[in-house]
Scaffold this motif. Structure first.
Motif, PDB file in Angstrom:
ATOM      1  N   UNK A   1     -21.655 -17.451 -40.916  1.00  0.00           N
ATOM      2  CA  UNK A   1     -22.179 -16.168 -40.438  1.00  0.00           C
ATOM      3  C   UNK A   1     -22.059 -15.157 -41.554  1.00  0.00           C
ATOM      4  N   UNK A   2     -23.040 -14.284 -41.695  1.00  0.00           N
ATOM      5  CA  UNK A   2     -22.899 -13.216 -42.685  1.00  0.00           C
ATOM      6  C   UNK A   2     -22.302 -11.976 -42.013  1.00  0.00           C
ATOM      7  N   UNK A   3     -22.069 -10.943 -42.806  1.00  0.00           N
ATOM      8  CA  UNK A   3     -21.422  -9.736 -42.273  1.00  0.00           C
ATOM      9  C   UNK A   3     -22.264  -9.082 -41.190  1.00  0.00           C
ATOM     10  N   UNK A   4     -23.573  -9.128 -41.374  1.00  0.00           N
ATOM     11  CA  UNK A   4     -24.474  -8.497 -40.395  1.00  0.00           C
ATOM     12  C   UNK A   4     -24.325  -9.170 -39.030  1.00  0.00           C
ATOM     13  N   UNK A   5     -24.334 -10.503 -39.036  1.00  0.00           N
ATOM     14  CA  UNK A   5     -24.222 -11.247 -37.776  1.00  0.00           C
ATOM     15  C   UNK A   5     -22.857 -10.996 -37.135  1.00  0.00           C
ATOM     16  N   UNK A   6     -21.806 -11.032 -37.949  1.00  0.00           N
ATOM     17  CA  UNK A   6     -20.456 -10.832 -37.392  1.00  0.00           C
ATOM     18  C   UNK A   6     -20.318  -9.438 -36.770  1.00  0.00           C
ATOM     19  N   UNK A   7     -20.869  -8.440 -37.447  1.00  0.00           N
ATOM     20  CA  UNK A   7     -20.754  -7.073 -36.921  1.00  0.00           C
ATOM     21  C   UNK A   7     -21.624  -6.916 -35.665  1.00  0.00           C
ATOM     22  N   UNK A   8     -22.807  -7.485 -35.716  1.00  0.00           N
ATOM     23  CA  UNK A   8     -23.737  -7.338 -34.585  1.00  0.00           C
ATOM     24  C   UNK A   8     -23.169  -7.970 -33.314  1.00  0.00           C
ATOM     25  N   UNK A   9     -22.621  -9.176 -33.462  1.00  0.00           N
ATOM     26  CA  UNK A   9     -22.126  -9.893 -32.269  1.00  0.00           C
ATOM     27  C   UNK A   9     -20.639  -9.632 -32.021  1.00  0.00           C
ATOM     28  N   UNK A  10     -19.996  -8.918 -32.945  1.00  0.00           N
ATOM     29  CA  UNK A  10     -18.549  -8.661 -32.865  1.00  0.00           C
ATOM     30  C   UNK A  10     -17.773  -9.969 -32.731  1.00  0.00           C
ATOM     31  N   UNK A  11     -18.073 -10.880 -33.654  1.00  0.00           N
ATOM     32  CA  UNK A  11     -17.411 -12.176 -33.701  1.00  0.00           C
ATOM     33  C   UNK A  11     -17.042 -12.474 -35.153  1.00  0.00           C
ATOM     34  N   UNK A  12     -16.290 -13.551 -35.343  1.00  0.00           N
ATOM     35  CA  UNK A  12     -15.928 -13.988 -36.692  1.00  0.00           C
ATOM     36  C   UNK A  12     -16.163 -15.484 -36.801  1.00  0.00           C
ATOM     37  N   UNK A  13     -16.343 -15.936 -38.030  1.00  0.00           N
ATOM     38  CA  UNK A  13     -16.394 -17.376 -38.268  1.00  0.00           C
ATOM     39  C   UNK A  13     -15.116 -17.997 -37.698  1.00  0.00           C
ATOM     40  N   UNK A  14     -15.277 -19.088 -36.960  1.00  0.00           N
ATOM     41  CA  UNK A  14     -14.130 -19.729 -36.306  1.00  0.00           C
ATOM     42  C   UNK A  14     -14.046 -19.419 -34.827  1.00  0.00           C
ATOM     43  N   UNK A  15     -14.738 -18.343 -34.394  1.00  0.00           N
ATOM     44  CA  UNK A  15     -14.742 -18.029 -32.958  1.00  0.00           C
ATOM     45  C   UNK A  15     -15.582 -19.057 -32.205  1.00  0.00           C
ATOM     46  N   UNK A  16     -15.188 -19.264 -30.978  1.00  0.00           N
ATOM     47  CA  UNK A  16     -15.986 -20.113 -30.095  1.00  0.00           C
ATOM     48  C   UNK A  16     -16.853 -19.195 -29.231  1.00  0.00           C
TER      49      UNK A  16
ATOM     50  N   UNK B   1     -27.956 -19.524 -34.263  1.00  0.00           N
ATOM     51  CA  UNK B   1     -27.943 -18.425 -33.296  1.00  0.00           C
ATOM     52  C   UNK B   1     -28.679 -17.246 -33.924  1.00  0.00           C
ATOM     53  N   UNK B   2     -29.861 -16.890 -33.390  1.00  0.00           N
ATOM     54  CA  UNK B   2     -30.598 -15.762 -33.970  1.00  0.00           C
ATOM     55  C   UNK B   2     -29.910 -14.443 -33.637  1.00  0.00           C
ATOM     56  N   UNK B   3     -30.257 -13.414 -34.385  1.00  0.00           N
ATOM     57  CA  UNK B   3     -29.577 -12.127 -34.171  1.00  0.00           C
ATOM     58  C   UNK B   3     -29.894 -11.568 -32.789  1.00  0.00           C
ATOM     59  N   UNK B   4     -31.060 -11.932 -32.233  1.00  0.00           N
ATOM     60  CA  UNK B   4     -31.434 -11.417 -30.910  1.00  0.00           C
ATOM     61  C   UNK B   4     -30.662 -12.096 -29.772  1.00  0.00           C
ATOM     62  N   UNK B   5     -29.961 -13.175 -30.067  1.00  0.00           N
ATOM     63  CA  UNK B   5     -29.243 -13.896 -29.003  1.00  0.00           C
ATOM     64  C   UNK B   5     -28.135 -13.028 -28.424  1.00  0.00           C
ATOM     65  N   UNK B   6     -27.795 -13.305 -27.168  1.00  0.00           N
ATOM     66  CA  UNK B   6     -26.702 -12.599 -26.499  1.00  0.00           C
ATOM     67  C   UNK B   6     -25.516 -13.560 -26.466  1.00  0.00           C
ATOM     68  N   UNK B   7     -24.464 -13.194 -27.181  1.00  0.00           N
ATOM     69  CA  UNK B   7     -23.341 -14.115 -27.377  1.00  0.00           C
ATOM     70  C   UNK B   7     -22.104 -13.627 -26.627  1.00  0.00           C
ATOM     71  N   UNK B   8     -21.264 -14.569 -26.254  1.00  0.00           N
ATOM     72  CA  UNK B   8     -20.018 -14.238 -25.545  1.00  0.00           C
ATOM     73  C   UNK B   8     -18.920 -15.140 -26.081  1.00  0.00           C
ATOM     74  N   UNK B   9     -17.789 -14.533 -26.432  1.00  0.00           N
ATOM     75  CA  UNK B   9     -16.659 -15.331 -26.911  1.00  0.00           C
ATOM     76  C   UNK B   9     -16.005 -16.069 -25.751  1.00  0.00           C
ATOM     77  N   UNK B  10     -15.597 -17.299 -26.008  1.00  0.00           N
ATOM     78  CA  UNK B  10     -14.927 -18.122 -24.998  1.00  0.00           C
ATOM     79  C   UNK B  10     -13.645 -18.672 -25.622  1.00  0.00           C
ATOM     80  N   UNK B  11     -12.615 -18.772 -24.801  1.00  0.00           N
ATOM     81  CA  UNK B  11     -11.326 -19.261 -25.290  1.00  0.00           C
ATOM     82  C   UNK B  11     -11.432 -20.681 -25.846  1.00  0.00           C
TER      83      UNK B  11
END
Ligand SMILES: [Zn+2]
Ligand SMILES: [Zn+2]
Length: 378
Positions: free
Chosen positions: A102-117, A161-171
């Motif tokens: 993931x690049x910085x834009x994707x991480x900031x947009x979805x509020x996630x980090x590489x390694x997140x599920x 995962x495109x930038x328009x996708x709606x993502x949700x973090x899961x444990x």
């Protein structure tokens, strides 16, 4: 393409520990037409700016996957409704995976980090049509969907995962198949939201497949006084009981309308949520509801449904609501799975390796079988 080439050609792409071993090729199921789903060896996709790559951990097989597998036009009619499954696309929309690029834009947009599920909503909203701009994103006009239209789904080892996708973090704690149940459960909870349940209500849920079971848990969580589960299988009814149903009725062996009339002082049920996908489930609901009752339709049907429409007007003045997808219900669905309130081991009955995708599809085709949620673990 090697990972070295990847990082050289993609600006600011981050690499997790595991991506140092990111392979060049992957296995993916590709739609070639009705009943022609073929396993192919494809390059691992390279995410563009703002996109992410996830390693797929689990993908549930849905009744809608089977409708497309058997040829959506056969059910929906070319001239009346569009077929959604495109040829050349990878199916699978009920998925969970771990972000590996993931690049910085994707991480900031979805509020996630590489390694997140993460899990993604099935619809990929355009953000521009009247429905999207008015907040009704699940009715997005173009209706792009993972695994059906314009975006590859998760019957593959990796997915973009495109930038328009709606993502949700899961444990990460959840078994993958359980985590991927977030999609159907969000759909169930949306059906329950549409029902406007009150504390004193007798709520009837018809059909104890994945959607019906989630609706039972949702109706209980909403505080309905009595939740009645209907199915033709005693095993599925037993599972409905574990999901919170108070009364279990086998529609094949008991007179459902008489039972519900008796338990409601002759009035009928307050709410009926139709999750069977069978036309008889519609007629049954219209007949067992009280006057001014509420009917929620979640199923899709393989053929036209014929009913006495006057029951809705003249006889009972019913409220009829449709429900599609699981808008605004994902955080609640994920929380419900994480809370352990659902018997997830019993719901997730079958897991297959990606190579055995055909067996998974065939099992879901067998609607009379004992399986509930069938998943593929790539
Ligand atoms: Zn689904
Ligand atoms: Zn839109």
């Amino acid at each position: 393409m090697s990972t070295a080439t990847l990082s050289a050609t993609t600006q600011s792409v981050k690499r997790s520990e595991s991506t140092s071993t990111l392979p060049s090729f992957m296995q993916a199921v590709v739609v070639h037409g009705p009943e022609k789903y073929v396993m192919e060896r494809l390059p691992v996709p390279v995410p563009g700016p703002g996109e992410m790559l996830i390693k797929v951990e689990a993908v549930g097989v849905c009744a809608s996957d089977l409708k497309c597998y058997h040829g959506a036009t056969k059910f929906w009619g070319d001239e009346d409704r569009p077929a959604w499954a495109q040829t050349g696309i990878t199916p699978g929309h009920e998925f969970v995976g771990t972000i590996v690029l993931a690049d910085d834009v994707a991480e900031a947009h979805h509020q996630v980090s590489v390694g997140d599920r993460i899990a993604c909503e099935q619809i990929v909203p355009c953000g521009e049509c009247r429905y999207c701009t008015r907040g009704h994103y699940w009715m997005c006009g173009p209706h792009d969907m993972f695994g059906f239209r314009n975006f590859n789904g998760a019957m593959a080892e990796y997915l973009v995962v495109p930038i328009r996708a709606l993502t949700h973090r899961v444990s990460h704690e959840l078994p993958a198949a359980h985590a991927a149940f977030a999609e159907p459960l969000a759909c169930s909870l949306h059906a329950v939201e549409r029902a406007n349940i009150h504390f004193d209500d007798v709520v009837v849920i018809a059909g104890c497949g994945p959607i019906g079971l989630g609706a039972i848990a949702g109706a209980k969580a909403k505080g309905a006084r009595v939740v009645v589960a209907l199915d033709l299988s005693d095993d599925k009814l037993a599972l409905a009981g574990k999901c919170g149903a108070d009364i279990l009725l086998n529609a094949g062996t008991s007179d459902v309308i008489a039972e519900i009339t008796a338990m409601t002082d002759g009035y009928g049920a307050d709410v009926y949520i139709e999750c069977t996908g069978h036309p008889s489930g519609v007629k049954q609901g219209l007949n067992l509801l009280r006057k001014l009752g509420t009917f929620v339709e979640y199923s899709v049907f393989g053929s036209d449904v014929t009913v006495d429409w006057s029951i809705i007007s003249d006889d009972k003045e019913l409220d009829i609501f449709g429900a599609h997808l699981g808008p605004n219900c994902w955080p609640a669905a994920i929380k419900m799975i994480e809370s352990g309130v659902l018997p997830m081991d019993d719901i997730c009955t079958n897991q297959f390796a990606l190579n055995d995708y055909q067996a998974a599809l065939d099992l879901v085709s067998d609607t009379a079988g004992a399986s509930v949620k069938v998943s593929i673990l790539p």
